[in-house]
Design a protein around this motif. Sequence first.
Motif, PDB file in Angstrom:
ATOM      1  N   THR A   1       1.010  -1.307   0.318  1.00  0.00           N
ATOM      2  CA  THR A   1       0.077  -0.091   0.284  1.00  0.00           C
ATOM      3  C   THR A   1       0.301   1.354   0.123  1.00  0.00           C
ATOM      4  O   THR A   1      -0.179   2.246  -0.107  1.00  0.00           O
ATOM      5  CB  THR A   1      -0.508   0.077   1.157  1.00  0.00           C
ATOM      6  OG1 THR A   1       0.324   0.085   2.521  1.00  0.00           O
ATOM      7  CG2 THR A   1      -1.752  -1.223   1.180  1.00  0.00           C
ATOM      8  N   THR A   2       2.415   1.577  -0.421  1.00  0.00           N
ATOM      9  CA  THR A   2       2.987   1.771  -0.343  1.00  0.00           C
ATOM     10  C   THR A   2       2.499   3.386  -1.262  1.00  0.00           C
ATOM     11  O   THR A   2       2.285   4.722  -0.316  1.00  0.00           O
ATOM     12  CB  THR A   2       4.517   1.755  -0.599  1.00  0.00           C
ATOM     13  OG1 THR A   2       5.000   0.536   0.511  1.00  0.00           O
ATOM     14  CG2 THR A   2       5.426   3.094  -0.775  1.00  0.00           C
ATOM     15  N   PHE A   3       2.085   2.992  -1.939  1.00  0.00           N
ATOM     16  CA  PHE A   3       1.780   4.580  -3.039  1.00  0.00           C
ATOM     17  C   PHE A   3       0.722   4.322  -3.388  1.00  0.00           C
ATOM     18  O   PHE A   3      -0.264   5.234  -3.781  1.00  0.00           O
ATOM     19  CB  PHE A   3       2.481   4.490  -4.627  1.00  0.00           C
ATOM     20  CG  PHE A   3       4.291   4.454  -4.067  1.00  0.00           C
ATOM     21  CD1 PHE A   3       4.720   5.123  -4.033  1.00  0.00           C
ATOM     22  CD2 PHE A   3       5.081   3.186  -4.058  1.00  0.00           C
ATOM     23  CE1 PHE A   3       5.790   5.535  -3.735  1.00  0.00           C
ATOM     24  CE2 PHE A   3       6.223   3.360  -4.199  1.00  0.00           C
ATOM     25  CZ  PHE A   3       7.021   4.448  -4.000  1.00  0.00           C
ATOM     26  N   GLN A   4      -0.368   3.893  -2.324  1.00  0.00           N
ATOM     27  CA  GLN A   4      -2.068   4.004  -2.741  1.00  0.00           C
ATOM     28  C   GLN A   4      -2.136   5.324  -1.731  1.00  0.00           C
ATOM     29  O   GLN A   4      -2.069   4.919  -0.292  1.00  0.00           O
ATOM     30  CB  GLN A   4      -2.073   2.955  -2.157  1.00  0.00           C
ATOM     31  CG  GLN A   4      -2.074   1.024  -3.012  1.00  0.00           C
ATOM     32  CD  GLN A   4      -2.543   0.956  -4.922  1.00  0.00           C
ATOM     33  OE1 GLN A   4      -3.355   1.785  -4.392  1.00  0.00           O
ATOM     34  NE2 GLN A   4      -1.052   1.477  -4.863  1.00  0.00           N
ATOM     35  N   GLY A   5      -3.320   5.820  -2.110  1.00  0.00           N
ATOM     36  CA  GLY A   5      -3.840   6.795  -1.497  1.00  0.00           C
ATOM     37  C   GLY A   5      -2.783   8.277  -1.217  1.00  0.00           C
ATOM     38  O   GLY A   5      -1.891   8.343  -1.636  1.00  0.00           O
ATOM     39  N   ASN A   6      -3.415   8.717  -0.545  1.00  0.00           N
ATOM     40  CA  ASN A   6      -2.613  10.067   0.360  1.00  0.00           C
ATOM     41  C   ASN A   6      -1.702  10.564   1.249  1.00  0.00           C
ATOM     42  O   ASN A   6      -0.761  10.720   1.769  1.00  0.00           O
ATOM     43  CB  ASN A   6      -3.612  11.254  -0.032  1.00  0.00           C
ATOM     44  CG  ASN A   6      -4.175  11.421  -0.762  1.00  0.00           C
ATOM     45  OD1 ASN A   6      -3.954  11.059  -2.141  1.00  0.00           O
ATOM     46  ND2 ASN A   6      -5.816  11.724  -0.783  1.00  0.00           N
ATOM     47  N   GLY A   7      -1.659   8.761   2.205  1.00  0.00           N
ATOM     48  CA  GLY A   7      -0.972   8.666   3.441  1.00  0.00           C
ATOM     49  C   GLY A   7       0.347   8.831   3.013  1.00  0.00           C
ATOM     50  O   GLY A   7       0.449   8.489   2.381  1.00  0.00           O
ATOM     51  N   ASP A   8       0.929   8.872   3.903  1.00  0.00           N
ATOM     52  CA  ASP A   8       2.642   9.019   3.880  1.00  0.00           C
ATOM     53  C   ASP A   8       3.566   7.756   4.007  1.00  0.00           C
ATOM     54  O   ASP A   8       3.826   6.965   4.304  1.00  0.00           O
ATOM     55  CB  ASP A   8       3.624   9.969   5.212  1.00  0.00           C
ATOM     56  CG  ASP A   8       3.341  10.982   4.690  1.00  0.00           C
ATOM     57  OD1 ASP A   8       3.229  11.531   3.065  1.00  0.00           O
ATOM     58  OD2 ASP A   8       3.508  12.129   5.650  1.00  0.00           O
ATOM     59  N   TRP A   9       2.053   6.721   5.029  1.00  0.00           N
ATOM     60  CA  TRP A   9       2.787   4.829   5.866  1.00  0.00           C
ATOM     61  C   TRP A   9       2.415   4.726   4.839  1.00  0.00           C
ATOM     62  O   TRP A   9       0.875   3.981   4.390  1.00  0.00           O
ATOM     63  CB  TRP A   9       2.310   5.073   7.082  1.00  0.00           C
ATOM     64  CG  TRP A   9       3.185   6.142   7.974  1.00  0.00           C
ATOM     65  CD1 TRP A   9       3.649   7.430   8.566  1.00  0.00           C
ATOM     66  CD2 TRP A   9       4.546   6.013   8.274  1.00  0.00           C
ATOM     67  NE1 TRP A   9       3.708   8.158   9.325  1.00  0.00           N
ATOM     68  CE2 TRP A   9       4.815   6.761   9.728  1.00  0.00           C
ATOM     69  CE3 TRP A   9       5.607   4.362   8.322  1.00  0.00           C
ATOM     70  CZ2 TRP A   9       6.340   6.921   9.847  1.00  0.00           C
ATOM     71  CZ3 TRP A   9       6.411   4.943   9.297  1.00  0.00           C
ATOM     72  CH2 TRP A   9       7.038   5.773   9.418  1.00  0.00           C
ATOM     73  N   GLY A  10       2.862   3.390   4.322  1.00  0.00           N
ATOM     74  CA  GLY A  10       2.306   2.400   3.517  1.00  0.00           C
ATOM     75  C   GLY A  10       2.717   0.804   4.643  1.00  0.00           C
ATOM     76  O   GLY A  10       3.801   0.557   5.116  1.00  0.00           O
ATOM     77  N   PHE A  11       1.498  -0.680   4.030  1.00  0.00           N
ATOM     78  CA  PHE A  11       2.612  -1.830   4.414  1.00  0.00           C
ATOM     79  C   PHE A  11       2.518  -2.405   3.276  1.00  0.00           C
ATOM     80  O   PHE A  11       2.215  -2.430   2.793  1.00  0.00           O
ATOM     81  CB  PHE A  11       2.103  -1.886   5.613  1.00  0.00           C
ATOM     82  CG  PHE A  11       0.273  -3.160   5.273  1.00  0.00           C
ATOM     83  CD1 PHE A  11      -0.576  -1.787   4.794  1.00  0.00           C
ATOM     84  CD2 PHE A  11       0.493  -3.883   5.269  1.00  0.00           C
ATOM     85  CE1 PHE A  11      -1.631  -2.470   4.832  1.00  0.00           C
ATOM     86  CE2 PHE A  11      -0.987  -4.992   4.543  1.00  0.00           C
ATOM     87  CZ  PHE A  11      -1.816  -3.938   3.913  1.00  0.00           C
ATOM     88  N   HIS A  12       3.868  -3.711   3.982  1.00  0.00           N
ATOM     89  CA  HIS A  12       4.072  -4.590   2.401  1.00  0.00           C
ATOM     90  C   HIS A  12       4.299  -5.826   2.652  1.00  0.00           C
ATOM     91  O   HIS A  12       4.297  -5.828   4.574  1.00  0.00           O
ATOM     92  CB  HIS A  12       4.834  -4.358   1.661  1.00  0.00           C
ATOM     93  CG  HIS A  12       5.916  -4.618   1.573  1.00  0.00           C
ATOM     94  ND1 HIS A  12       7.429  -3.789   2.280  1.00  0.00           N
ATOM     95  CD2 HIS A  12       6.557  -5.504   1.630  1.00  0.00           C
ATOM     96  CE1 HIS A  12       8.274  -4.294   3.129  1.00  0.00           C
ATOM     97  NE2 HIS A  12       8.448  -5.949   2.343  1.00  0.00           N
ATOM     98  N   ILE A  13       3.107  -6.904   2.353  1.00  0.00           N
ATOM     99  CA  ILE A  13       3.468  -8.252   3.057  1.00  0.00           C
ATOM    100  C   ILE A  13       4.002  -9.398   1.142  1.00  0.00           C
ATOM    101  O   ILE A  13       3.351  -8.789   0.061  1.00  0.00           O
ATOM    102  CB  ILE A  13       2.280  -8.535   3.465  1.00  0.00           C
ATOM    103  CG1 ILE A  13       2.447 -10.202   3.651  1.00  0.00           C
ATOM    104  CG2 ILE A  13       1.253  -8.711   2.234  1.00  0.00           C
ATOM    105  CD1 ILE A  13       1.352 -10.821   4.344  1.00  0.00           C
ATOM    106  N   LEU A  14       4.816  -9.839   1.739  1.00  0.00           N
ATOM    107  CA  LEU A  14       5.509 -10.476   0.237  1.00  0.00           C
ATOM    108  C   LEU A  14       6.011 -12.440   0.178  1.00  0.00           C
ATOM    109  O   LEU A  14       6.177 -12.230   0.665  1.00  0.00           O
ATOM    110  CB  LEU A  14       6.438  -9.854  -0.564  1.00  0.00           C
ATOM    111  CG  LEU A  14       7.380  -9.480  -0.465  1.00  0.00           C
ATOM    112  CD1 LEU A  14       8.766 -11.458  -1.022  1.00  0.00           C
ATOM    113  CD2 LEU A  14       8.476  -8.597  -1.264  1.00  0.00           C
ATOM    114  N   ALA A  15       5.453 -13.433  -0.311  1.00  0.00           N
ATOM    115  CA  ALA A  15       5.464 -14.305  -0.454  1.00  0.00           C
ATOM    116  C   ALA A  15       6.101 -14.836  -1.751  1.00  0.00           C
ATOM    117  O   ALA A  15       5.757 -14.493  -3.057  1.00  0.00           O
ATOM    118  CB  ALA A  15       4.840 -15.426  -0.011  1.00  0.00           C
ATOM    119  N   GLY A  16       7.092 -15.927  -1.844  1.00  0.00           N
ATOM    120  CA  GLY A  16       7.908 -15.988  -2.972  1.00  0.00           C
ATOM    121  C   GLY A  16       8.874 -17.146  -2.536  1.00  0.00           C
ATOM    122  O   GLY A  16       8.816 -17.921  -1.276  1.00  0.00           O
TER     123      GLY A  16
END
Length: 222
Positions: free
Chosen positions: A151-166
């Motif tokens: 969600t880093t570049f989603q919306g207008n907020g400065d904070w985001g989070f990510h989760i990934l698997a591979g």
Amino acid sequence: MRIKLKLAILAISTSGLSGLAVADGNFAVTGGIGTMGGAIEGQVKVNDMFQLRAGANYLTFDETIDVDQISYDGDLDFSAFGAFVDVHPFGGSFFVTGGAYAGDKSIDLLATSDVSVEIGGLTFTPAEYGRLEGNVGFDDVAPFLGAGFDTTFQGNGDWGFHILAGAALFGSGDVTLEAVGGTLSSDPILQAELAREIQDIEDEIEDYELWPVVQIGLSYRF
């Protein structure tokens, strides 16, 4: 020293990525943790579909590796620089990603015993073989494929989070092994059995060839 090295790598990677940012809010710094250890990365939003990531990971832990009668104390040390292209096919937080981890990925091995053990196909006493020291070295470059939500570049907020698997392809592992401090450490018969023991270790560490990668983190964009 390791912390300084990580900060230097981050400074290089983030300064290079920040030069690609075309507007305010298109650059972010992410801190994460997972099966590749601690991670710190720089991110750049190219457009709604493509993002670029680069940063450093470091992981170390101890694990016992059992091969027939011998238990090896394994000291795992994975330090890597990673670079990735994230594709958001629907323009939202879901993404698929590909890239590679480049750097040292190795396991130091040590085995000692106060009883006789079978090395290869023959039995040797502790006095004869002393101790067993070795190393497992994986490929310098490990290709990676994965997917997740960011969600880093989603919306207008400065904070985001990510989760990934591979998964990252570490390779089959190149094993070295020697007997140190024993009366037969240099004996040709023991050397031949050490070669057989190396093959047994390589069979045992096949699970490390394809390393599962799971990571969660927080990001702050500028």
